[in-house]
Design a protein around this motif. Sequence first.
Motif, PDB file in Angstrom:
ATOM      1  N   UNK A  66       0.822  -1.213   0.000  1.00  0.00           N
ATOM      2  CA  UNK A  66       0.000   0.000   0.000  1.00  0.00           C
ATOM      3  C   UNK A  66       0.863   1.274   0.000  1.00  0.00           C
ATOM      4  N   UNK A  67       0.585   2.116  -0.962  1.00  0.00           N
ATOM      5  CA  UNK A  67       1.246   3.433  -1.045  1.00  0.00           C
ATOM      6  C   UNK A  67       0.191   4.514  -0.931  1.00  0.00           C
ATOM      7  N   UNK A  68       0.401   5.487  -0.068  1.00  0.00           N
ATOM      8  CA  UNK A  68      -0.493   6.649  -0.020  1.00  0.00           C
ATOM      9  C   UNK A  68       0.355   7.904  -0.078  1.00  0.00           C
ATOM     10  N   UNK A 108       3.241   9.439   2.277  1.00  0.00           N
ATOM     11  CA  UNK A 108       2.826   9.324   3.671  1.00  0.00           C
ATOM     12  C   UNK A 108       2.848   7.871   4.136  1.00  0.00           C
ATOM     13  N   UNK A 109       2.507   6.967   3.232  1.00  0.00           N
ATOM     14  CA  UNK A 109       2.607   5.539   3.539  1.00  0.00           C
ATOM     15  C   UNK A 109       3.319   4.882   2.362  1.00  0.00           C
ATOM     16  N   UNK A 110       4.372   4.138   2.649  1.00  0.00           N
ATOM     17  CA  UNK A 110       5.158   3.521   1.585  1.00  0.00           C
ATOM     18  C   UNK A 110       5.197   2.011   1.778  1.00  0.00           C
ATOM     19  N   UNK A 111       4.696   1.313   0.780  1.00  0.00           N
ATOM     20  CA  UNK A 111       4.850  -0.131   0.705  1.00  0.00           C
ATOM     21  C   UNK A 111       4.458  -0.842   2.007  1.00  0.00           C
ATOM     22  N   UNK A 129      -4.951  13.468   0.015  1.00  0.00           N
ATOM     23  CA  UNK A 129      -4.410  12.112   0.120  1.00  0.00           C
ATOM     24  C   UNK A 129      -4.895  11.264  -1.054  1.00  0.00           C
ATOM     25  N   UNK A 130      -3.982  10.498  -1.637  1.00  0.00           N
ATOM     26  CA  UNK A 130      -4.331   9.627  -2.754  1.00  0.00           C
ATOM     27  C   UNK A 130      -3.638   8.281  -2.572  1.00  0.00           C
ATOM     28  N   UNK A 131      -4.418   7.210  -2.706  1.00  0.00           N
ATOM     29  CA  UNK A 131      -3.814   5.887  -2.681  1.00  0.00           C
ATOM     30  C   UNK A 131      -3.254   5.612  -4.068  1.00  0.00           C
ATOM     31  N   UNK A 132      -1.953   5.365  -4.146  1.00  0.00           N
ATOM     32  CA  UNK A 132      -1.342   5.240  -5.461  1.00  0.00           C
ATOM     33  C   UNK A 132      -1.054   3.797  -5.851  1.00  0.00           C
ATOM     34  N   UNK A 133      -0.948   2.897  -4.880  1.00  0.00           N
ATOM     35  CA  UNK A 133      -0.694   1.504  -5.237  1.00  0.00           C
ATOM     36  C   UNK A 133      -1.091   0.601  -4.085  1.00  0.00           C
ATOM     37  N   UNK A 134      -1.228  -0.671  -4.383  1.00  0.00           N
ATOM     38  CA  UNK A 134      -1.469  -1.650  -3.338  1.00  0.00           C
ATOM     39  C   UNK A 134      -2.854  -2.261  -3.387  1.00  0.00           C
ATOM     40  N   UNK A 135      -3.030  -3.285  -2.559  1.00  0.00           N
ATOM     41  CA  UNK A 135      -4.332  -3.919  -2.435  1.00  0.00           C
ATOM     42  C   UNK A 135      -4.623  -4.128  -0.953  1.00  0.00           C
TER      43      UNK A 135
END
Lengths: 365, 339
Positions: free
Chosen positions: B11-13, B24-27, B63-69
Amino acid sequence: MTSSVEVVDSGGGSAVPPPGAEPLASPGPKRGRRSSWVYVARRVRFYLVATWVAITLNFFIPRLMPGDPAGAIIENLRRTQTVSAEQVRAIQRLFGGSDDPLWRQYFGYLNQLAHGDFGISTAFYPTPVSEVIGSGIWWTLGLVGTTTILAFLLGTGLGILAGRRPGRGFDAIAAPLSTFIGALPFFAVAQLLQLFLAGKLGWFPDIHGYDVDNLVPAFDLYFVPSVIHHALLPAFTIIAGSIGGWLLGMRNMMITTISEDYVLLAEAKGLSPRRVMTQYAARNAILPSVTGLAVSLGFVVGGSLLAEVVFAYPGVGYLFYQSVTSVDYQLMQALFLIISLSVLAANFIADSVYGLIDPRAREDV
Amino acid sequence: MNEVLLEVDGLHVGYETEDRPVNAVVDASFTLRRGEILGVAGESGSGKSTLINAITRLQRPPAVTTAGTALFHAQDGSKVDLLRADRDQLAKIRWEEVSIVFQSAMNALNPVLRLGAQFVDALQAHRRLSDADAEARAAELVRMVGIPADRLRAFPHELSGGMRQRATIALALACDPELVVMDEPTTAVDVVMQRQILRQVQRLQRELGFAIVFITHDLSLLIEIADRIAVMYAGRIVELGPARQLYDDPLHPYAAGLRDSFPPLHGPIRVLRGIPGSPPDLRDPPPGCAFHPRCSKRFARCDTELPELLRPVDGRQVACHLHDAAVLGERPVEGEKVG
């Protein structure tokens, strides 16, 4: 070493009521209703005092100012003719001047007011001031009252739409447009509208509240449509001039409110977006706008000076204009009093309603 | 208990700002099992709240979620990626499966609605309940947390802070969710109330069996209730493992620092040590390990190379070169401490 465990355990154990137990009785369910009545009663007392202060100031301020209305008229007359002592006394009497001490005049004034007597208008001599105002007030209540409420409803409604998605969609147009319109000088806009829509194109009448040349005021199929037709341009001017303020105010409050935790929580609860926006966001965001509406409604009685003067609309605003240009102190004083009283009345209503729509306001009075 | 409830993977945010995006949130990756209590600890700005706002789909621009599940295993066996769920799927999951308790109960309740109404609307959004039935259920819920049912007629401002917080917890349990996310639920109340609330949460969790993601900056509080703890720093999970082990023997120097910053709720009194320095500016994170400027055990590699979250060893994961077998040959820089 184990002491902290014990302290924690006993503290926690005694303070948590076991599930199902009924802890101490709370202040009681009736409290909500009773406190709203106490709230209203306190407000009533406050406004009675405020009303008395307004009346008193309205009496003393003109009398403490240098010069007096009679003096101004006499000065004016002296420029063109000689004025006899008798005329001077007559004019002074006309303006309620007397040799009584101020306190006796004050009680006389209160007595007059109690009988609805505001004196005689000099601009519309010899019509009593109450009659002059009575003729204008319905026009004003109709035009300015309706447009104030319409502008509030439209502006606030559009503000909700704009504020729920700031910077995108509808808001991308509405916010800058409102700012732009709000910055226009409305005196000029009103005159331009009058010039083009009424003058050049002839779609609307340019002045007056109805077709004064051909119609007599009556509740009939000729007079009523004429009134509405005459009201359209001034109404448009007033709404266009005030809607932007409502829109922006509501929009900005919506933007602050939608990031509140309780709106997030409402969304997390899976409520419909519509319910989240109305019951949670707009319901809270509208509180300041309601106060604003009350103040605006209070000023309705004062009329819309700008629109009424430009369109020679026979309302209170136009009377105001006339009373100032013709130095009609009696009329002016009565208008001031009526406006201060209606602002007070509107605030009273707003305060009472506010207590009903915002439960927090009831407590801290 | 070992059944998987939520799998978060990669998850990336980011926060989109004018100049440069902030990560803000990486991997972030972790797995939550049914009925498990996962604690997430970290300082302000470490990305804890951003992480759960992304998973619960409550994030607001920028804030945008850019990747992940974030795969959620629903009760009926279906799997839903929370990050991509559409409006209908979300409506079904919200409160029925995933509910949330916010940090500040003061602001989490609508000030113009009576407490009861805020239970009833949630219940009626998901269950076909008459007003009377919904009110009865609301009364049952608040009694579970020790609030008398007649307080449902009160407005939020008429309740004490502790009562409000307990009410929001009861509210979160309205529809028997599988997962309750708690974002610092005890931060805004005093320590006595904090204790009470923790005990109630534990008791309710035992009775009802929901899983919890519990967010706080207070590691010693997590040790009281969490099964496993994830420690976040500068948007990354830097250590993840069973609560007791992580607390007694933290692998990451930051986790150790965080532990030593709070007095333990139980056990012997320890000398408190803060962590020198302050969290990094996420717009311009330091190269290599984001913690290296504050770390007392750093060595050359830390300045340049980002440590990955290692594969689990005995159920523990850490992102630190000190524990990376591949680089264990290198030695820490002797005597170099940064104040």
